[in-house]
Design an enzyme around this catalytic site. Structure first.
Site, mmCIF file in Angstrom:
data_model
loop_
_atom_site.group_PDB
_atom_site.id
_atom_site.type_symbol
_atom_site.label_atom_id
_atom_site.label_comp_id
_atom_site.label_asym_id
_atom_site.label_seq_id
_atom_site.Cartn_x
_atom_site.Cartn_y
_atom_site.Cartn_z
ATOM 1 C CB CYS A 101 -0.908 0.012 1.217
ATOM 2 S SG CYS A 101 -1.891 -1.468 1.382
ATOM 3 C CG HIS A 109 -5.913 2.161 0.206
ATOM 4 N ND1 HIS A 109 -4.731 2.659 -0.327
ATOM 5 C CD2 HIS A 109 -5.542 1.192 1.096
ATOM 6 C CE1 HIS A 109 -3.712 2.021 0.209
ATOM 7 N NE2 HIS A 109 -4.167 1.126 1.068
#
Ligand SMILES: CC(C)(COP(=O)(O)OP(=O)(O)OC[C@H]1O[C@@H](n2cnc3c(N)ncnc32)[C@H](O)[C@@H]1OP(=O)(O)O)[C@@H](O)C(=O)NCCC(=O)NCCS
Length: 384
Positions: free
Chosen positions: A83, A332
């Site tokens: 991420c 995200h």
């Protein structure tokens, strides 16, 4: 070292997108190039962050994106750091310009996963944990962050309603962001009544799975001045690491890599946390935003919860956190997130943030990590 600047930024909408991974990456890159007022051929290299290109049948994205931009002869590097891929890609681009290898480069982050469905996406994402101890033993990311949340609530006498306040604030900010994934007003009650994902985390404590792409143009000061007056300068850059599995850490209520990266960035910028006007931080789950803002030094350990209760992190508060809506509401798309944060800082400091503009802001910070914070990068920017 050369002074390094950001002179252009572009982003697709975040959410469930129909176009291919290549199409959205090229769309964001072209928007960044246009906003910088440069020609594609002036870009000397590309830094492309992505984690699950394989899910959309396209890896080795660097040359594919450069070819689609009409500059196939320019070198590129594809970067994966879970991420946190976007901020690592930004850092590599920054370092190469600072070192004088290039005058101007492109950093693009992209992810396209929603078409695989929740079960598969959760499985893919678990490959980013320390799979032997975590993913392979059945721990998903909501489960791992739930462990951190349990520890935080117990240690600092915080409540699930306190976590909910973070979600409510970020959804309020996301409502002002036309490119955000979840644009929906929510209340503490909505969060409390939403389905439990991994107790104490409920649906609205979690970021969604998103598709999306973001891109920025990074260059030296001479190149910036020759092309535009509307740019920002990178004044701090730091990276840090933590034990990959949560079980290797001394405490569950702090993420060591954040503090290490932040201290390096503050030192380089010659600033302290008090000098930061606003920050985009990695709020993959509401608990993460509390932990992040303490590890970044904005609040003492255990005090972020008081700050949230007092509204200090709201758009009009003393230190606005995630004016974009953050991962929670803006979304995200993991390979794009770190670059998307830089796009937000660029928009804020160059007068492009519209209704969500942080008043009188001159210094912005980005914080983005991989997995449960195994890797992290922090950058500090100032308006010029
Ligand atoms: C929270 C989560 C489990 C929800 O997945 P899901 O139950 O399959 O949700 P769906 O995609 O079926 O969506 C169901 C509804 O909830 C909404 N929704 C989905 N995720 C949401 C979220 N995180 N917050 C708020 N709403 C959400 C959807 O918009 C949809 O609403 P609709 O019915 O009005 O269209 C999933 O989003 C998740 O795992 N998020 C965390 C991702 C992650 O771990 N990222 C890495 C961080 S390190």
């Amino acid at each position: 070292m050369e002074k390094v600047c950001v002179i252009g930024a572009g982003s697709t909408k975040y959410g469930k997108l129909q176009e291919s991974i290549t199409d959205i990456a090229v769309q964001a890159s072209a928007e960044a190039i246009e906003s910088a007022g440069i020609e594609p051929k002036e870009i000397e290299a590309g830094y492309i962050s992505n984690v699950f290109g394989i899910a959309d049948k396209q890896v080795h994205l660097g040359p594919v994106i450069m070819s689609n931009l009409g500059i196939p002869e320019k070198p590129s590097l594809s970067i994966e750091s879970a991420c946190g891929s976007g901020s690592v890609s930004f850092r590599e681009a920054y370092a190469n310009v600072a070192a004088g290898f290039y005058d101007a480069v492109l950093a693009t982050g992209v992810e396209k996963v929603t078409h695989t469905g929740t079960e598969w996406t959760t499985t893919y994402f678990s490959y980013c944990s320390d799979f032997f101890y975590e993913g392979g033993a059945g721990a998903s990311f909501p489960g791992l962050f739930a462990s951190m949340a349990r520890a935080y609530l117990a240690e600092f006498k915080a409540t699930e309603e306190d976590l909910a306040l973070v979600a409510v604030k970020n959804h309020d900010n996301g409502l002002l962001n036309p490119k955000a994934h979840l644009r929906k007003k929510i209340t503490v009650d909505d969060v409390m009544k939403s389905a439990i994902v991994a107790s104490p985390l409920k649906l609205y404590d979690c970021c969604p799975f998103s598709d999306g792409a973001s891109a920025v143009i990074i260059c030296n000061e001479k190149f910036a001045k020759a092309h535009t007056k509307n740019y920002i300068e990178v004044i701090g850059s730091g990276r840090g690491g933590s034990p990959a599995a949560l079980q290797g850490r001394e405490h569950l209520t702090t993420i060591p890599s954040t503090n290490i990266a932040a201290q390096a960035a503050y030192k380089m910028a010659g600033l302290t946390p008090k000098d930061i006007d606003f920050a985009e931080v990695h709020d993959c789950f509401t608990i993460a935003e509390l932990v992040d803002t303490e590890d970044l030094g904005f609040f003492e350990k255990g005090k972020a919860v008081d700050a949230v209760r007092q509204g200090l992190t709201k758009l009009n508060g003393a230190i606005p956190i995630n004016p974009s809506g953050g991962l929670k509401s803006k979304g995200h798309p993991i390979g794009a997130t770190g670059i998307g944060q830089v796009v937000e800082v660029f928009d804020q400091l160059t007068g492009r943030a519209g209704e969500r503009t942080v008043k009188n802001a001159q210094i912005g910070l980005t914080h983005n990590f991989g997995a449960t914070g195994a890797s992290c990068a922090v950058h500090i920017f100032k308006s010029v």
